[in-house]
Design a protein around this motif. Structure first.
Motif, PDB file in Angstrom:
ATOM      1  N   THR A   1       0.902  -1.162   0.084  1.00  0.00           N
ATOM      2  CA  THR A   1       0.051  -0.083  -0.105  1.00  0.00           C
ATOM      3  C   THR A   1       0.975   1.198  -0.051  1.00  0.00           C
ATOM      4  OG1 THR A   1      -1.749  -1.200   1.076  1.00  0.00           O
ATOM      5  CG2 THR A   1      -1.816   1.357   1.280  1.00  0.00           C
ATOM      6  N   ASP A   2       0.548   2.143  -0.820  1.00  0.00           N
ATOM      7  CA  ASP A   2       1.292   3.472  -0.728  1.00  0.00           C
ATOM      8  C   ASP A   2       1.101   4.244   0.517  1.00  0.00           C
ATOM      9  OD1 ASP A   2       2.342   6.090  -1.358  1.00  0.00           O
ATOM     10  OD2 ASP A   2       1.619   5.785  -3.460  1.00  0.00           O
ATOM     11  N   MET A   3       2.136   4.732   0.990  1.00  0.00           N
ATOM     12  CA  MET A   3       2.040   5.509   2.341  1.00  0.00           C
ATOM     13  C   MET A   3       1.435   6.695   2.145  1.00  0.00           C
ATOM     14  SD  MET A   3       3.698   3.789   4.972  1.00  0.00           S
ATOM     15  CE  MET A   3       3.640   5.016   5.817  1.00  0.00           C
ATOM     16  N   LYS A   4       1.545   7.271   0.992  1.00  0.00           N
ATOM     17  CA  LYS A   4       0.862   8.571   0.868  1.00  0.00           C
ATOM     18  C   LYS A   4      -0.444   8.338   0.998  1.00  0.00           C
ATOM     19  CE  LYS A   4       0.784  12.455  -2.341  1.00  0.00           C
ATOM     20  NZ  LYS A   4       1.049  12.967  -3.531  1.00  0.00           N
ATOM     21  N   ALA A   5      -1.162   7.139   0.631  1.00  0.00           N
ATOM     22  CA  ALA A   5      -2.617   7.071   0.758  1.00  0.00           C
ATOM     23  C   ALA A   5      -3.052   6.685   2.026  1.00  0.00           C
ATOM     24  CB  ALA A   5      -3.011   5.711  -0.108  1.00  0.00           C
TER      25      ALA A   5
ATOM     26  N   GLU B   1       6.022  11.190   0.746  1.00  0.00           N
ATOM     27  CA  GLU B   1       6.446  10.513  -0.159  1.00  0.00           C
ATOM     28  C   GLU B   1       5.755   9.385  -0.626  1.00  0.00           C
ATOM     29  OE1 GLU B   1      10.190   8.610   1.065  1.00  0.00           O
ATOM     30  OE2 GLU B   1      11.188  10.330   1.804  1.00  0.00           O
ATOM     31  N   SER B   2       5.745   8.835  -2.007  1.00  0.00           N
ATOM     32  CA  SER B   2       5.024   7.782  -2.516  1.00  0.00           C
ATOM     33  C   SER B   2       5.739   6.494  -2.116  1.00  0.00           C
ATOM     34  CB  SER B   2       4.478   8.059  -4.006  1.00  0.00           C
ATOM     35  OG  SER B   2       3.527   7.241  -4.177  1.00  0.00           O
ATOM     36  N   LYS B   3       5.415   6.080  -1.148  1.00  0.00           N
ATOM     37  CA  LYS B   3       6.435   4.747  -1.174  1.00  0.00           C
ATOM     38  C   LYS B   3       5.602   3.708  -0.524  1.00  0.00           C
ATOM     39  CE  LYS B   3      10.188   3.393   2.152  1.00  0.00           C
ATOM     40  NZ  LYS B   3      11.082   3.944   3.252  1.00  0.00           N
ATOM     41  N   LYS B   4       5.916   2.247  -1.224  1.00  0.00           N
ATOM     42  CA  LYS B   4       5.082   1.268  -0.878  1.00  0.00           C
ATOM     43  C   LYS B   4       5.437   0.593   0.585  1.00  0.00           C
ATOM     44  CE  LYS B   4       3.409   1.450  -5.116  1.00  0.00           C
ATOM     45  NZ  LYS B   4       1.829   1.825  -5.194  1.00  0.00           N
TER      46      LYS B   4
ATOM     47  N   LYS C   1       6.579  11.985  11.426  1.00  0.00           N
ATOM     48  CA  LYS C   1       7.935  11.566  11.767  1.00  0.00           C
ATOM     49  C   LYS C   1       8.771  10.680  11.133  1.00  0.00           C
ATOM     50  CE  LYS C   1      10.436  10.685  16.052  1.00  0.00           C
ATOM     51  NZ  LYS C   1      10.465  10.396  17.526  1.00  0.00           N
ATOM     52  N   ASN C   2       8.141   9.899  10.552  1.00  0.00           N
ATOM     53  CA  ASN C   2       8.939   8.877   9.797  1.00  0.00           C
ATOM     54  C   ASN C   2       9.433   9.536   8.391  1.00  0.00           C
ATOM     55  OD1 ASN C   2       8.575   6.786  11.672  1.00  0.00           O
ATOM     56  ND2 ASN C   2       6.837   5.707  10.838  1.00  0.00           N
ATOM     57  N   GLN C   3       8.661  10.590   8.079  1.00  0.00           N
ATOM     58  CA  GLN C   3       9.110  11.122   6.817  1.00  0.00           C
ATOM     59  C   GLN C   3       9.736  12.615   6.769  1.00  0.00           C
ATOM     60  OE1 GLN C   3       6.608  10.830   3.365  1.00  0.00           O
ATOM     61  NE2 GLN C   3       5.867   8.720   3.635  1.00  0.00           N
ATOM     62  N   GLY C   4       9.844  12.692   8.109  1.00  0.00           N
ATOM     63  CA  GLY C   4      10.632  13.946   8.192  1.00  0.00           C
ATOM     64  C   GLY C   4       9.562  15.176   8.148  1.00  0.00           C
ATOM     65  N   LEU C   5       8.270  15.084   8.283  1.00  0.00           N
ATOM     66  CA  LEU C   5       7.124  16.143   8.234  1.00  0.00           C
ATOM     67  C   LEU C   5       6.874  16.562   9.421  1.00  0.00           C
ATOM     68  CD1 LEU C   5       5.278  14.086   5.350  1.00  0.00           C
ATOM     69  CD2 LEU C   5       7.199  15.718   4.894  1.00  0.00           C
ATOM     70  N   GLU C   6       6.121  17.818   9.308  1.00  0.00           N
ATOM     71  CA  GLU C   6       5.518  18.330  10.334  1.00  0.00           C
ATOM     72  C   GLU C   6       3.952  18.444  10.094  1.00  0.00           C
ATOM     73  OE1 GLU C   6       7.662  21.851  11.057  1.00  0.00           O
ATOM     74  OE2 GLU C   6       6.078  23.087   9.723  1.00  0.00           O
ATOM     75  N   TRP C   7       3.045  18.318  11.361  1.00  0.00           N
ATOM     76  CA  TRP C   7       1.684  18.636  10.649  1.00  0.00           C
ATOM     77  C   TRP C   7       1.014  19.232  12.009  1.00  0.00           C
ATOM     78  CZ3 TRP C   7      -3.041  16.885  13.109  1.00  0.00           C
ATOM     79  CH2 TRP C   7      -3.053  16.115  14.150  1.00  0.00           C
ATOM     80  N   SER C   8       0.025  20.126  11.490  1.00  0.00           N
ATOM     81  CA  SER C   8      -0.744  20.819  12.784  1.00  0.00           C
ATOM     82  C   SER C   8      -2.089  21.441  11.944  1.00  0.00           C
ATOM     83  CB  SER C   8       0.177  22.065  12.941  1.00  0.00           C
ATOM     84  OG  SER C   8       0.194  23.016  11.861  1.00  0.00           O
ATOM     85  N   ILE C   9      -2.898  22.042  13.052  1.00  0.00           N
ATOM     86  CA  ILE C   9      -4.131  22.252  12.748  1.00  0.00           C
ATOM     87  C   ILE C   9      -4.195  23.823  12.761  1.00  0.00           C
ATOM     88  CG2 ILE C   9      -6.564  22.155  13.239  1.00  0.00           C
ATOM     89  CD1 ILE C   9      -6.423  19.539  13.895  1.00  0.00           C
ATOM     90  N   GLN C  10      -4.342  24.553  11.700  1.00  0.00           N
ATOM     91  CA  GLN C  10      -4.290  26.104  11.814  1.00  0.00           C
ATOM     92  C   GLN C  10      -5.738  26.649  11.489  1.00  0.00           C
ATOM     93  OE1 GLN C  10      -1.570  27.374  13.009  1.00  0.00           O
ATOM     94  NE2 GLN C  10      -0.416  25.590  12.979  1.00  0.00           N
TER      95      GLN C  10
END
Length: 280
Positions: free
Chosen positions: A123-127, A151-154, A174-183
């Motif tokens: 499964t694509d991690m992006k999905a 990243e589109s990674k299986k 965290k696994n992809q070096g990203l940050e997320w938040s609700i603004q």
């Protein structure tokens, strides 16, 4: 300083996501303290309204109550903060009835939304990340904003998600070096070294910059700045800011905003944003 930065003004909308009711309030003295950052915990605010009517005060006690604060100059208002009501109380100060509302941006969604999905190997991690984001939209009534850098990674093996959506999103980003938040009730995902795809907010003495920004280390040694400006709703975590300061040209350049605190009083002196931004 530009004439457009005079005549400070605000409007507050009180509503219920459950019932769909909403009431917009203008003309009252409004005092606020807002703390925003790019982390996955709710941005907080304390908003104080003077002499709110009894019927209006009742709105903050409704199920799934929320507050939207708009701020700006004259009739040019933009959304500064949206949050779920965590606590509200009324007190008497002399002749004034004072209503204080404590809020968290995306608070209810972060506390309540759960994801239950299973995925086959390949499964694509992006999905998967998009599914978690959709759970906030469908269950938490959060809007979906920019999702950049995923990243589109299986996957190498099957996986089962049965957890709070916040925990799942924390781990996946965290696994992809990203940050997320609700603004402002909108979920966003960004690479840590990339800003939102919007025009940079220009900060000069003419556009609202106050004093001289200070160079400092931010986030474990990353170079950045601290600055003070008049309130501009476009100053938000993830946005680009462009500093132009003739008094200290070493601070001039483009930065990604990491955190900003707003302090305002429609009938007082306070009307400032204090920001921390990192060099890109």
């Amino acid at each position: 300083m530009s004439d457009r930065l005079f005549e400070r003004n605000s409007a507050v909308t009180l509503g219920s996501r459950k019932s769909g009711e909403a009431l917009k309030i203008t003309g009252l003295r409004t005092v606020f303290q807002i703390e925003k950052n790019s982390e996955s915990f709710p941005n907080t605010a304390k908003i104080t309204l003077y002499n709110l009517s009894k019927n209006s005060r009742a709105m903050v006690s409704k199920e799934d109550a929320f507050v939207m604060l708009e701020a700006g100059y004259g009739d040019r208002l933009e959304t500064l903060y949206v949050g779920d009501v965590a606590r509200a109380y009324v007190s008497r100060q002399g002749a004034d009835w004072v209503t204080t509302i404590e809020c968290g941006d995306g608070r209810n969604a972060i506390r309540r939304v759960h994801v239950d999905r299973s995925y086959a190997a390949g499964t694509d991690m992006k999905a998967i990340m998009q599914d978690v984001a959709k759970s906030f939209v469908e269950q938490g009534k959060v809007a979906l904003g920019s999702m950049i850098g995923i990243e589109s990674k299986k996957t190498e093996r099957g996986d089962v998600l049965s957890e709070m959506s916040k925990d799942a999103m924390d781990r996946l980003t965290k696994n992809q070096g990203l940050e997320w938040s609700i603004q402002n009730n909108t979920l966003q995902v960004l690479p840590k070294n990339q800003a939102l795809p919007a025009e940079a907010v220009l900060l000069t003495p003419a556009t609202g910059l106050v004093g001289v920004p200070v160079l400092r280390d931010v986030n474990e040694g990353t170079a950045g700045i601290e600055f003070t400006a008049l309130i501009l709703p476009g100053i938000a975590p993830g946005r680009l800011v462009k500093i132009q300061c003739d008094q200290n040209q070493s601070v001039n350049g483009l930065y990604k905003l990491e955190a900003v605190d707003f302090v305002g009083d429609t009938h007082g002196q306070s009307w400032y944003a204090e920001g921390v931004a990192v060099t890109l």
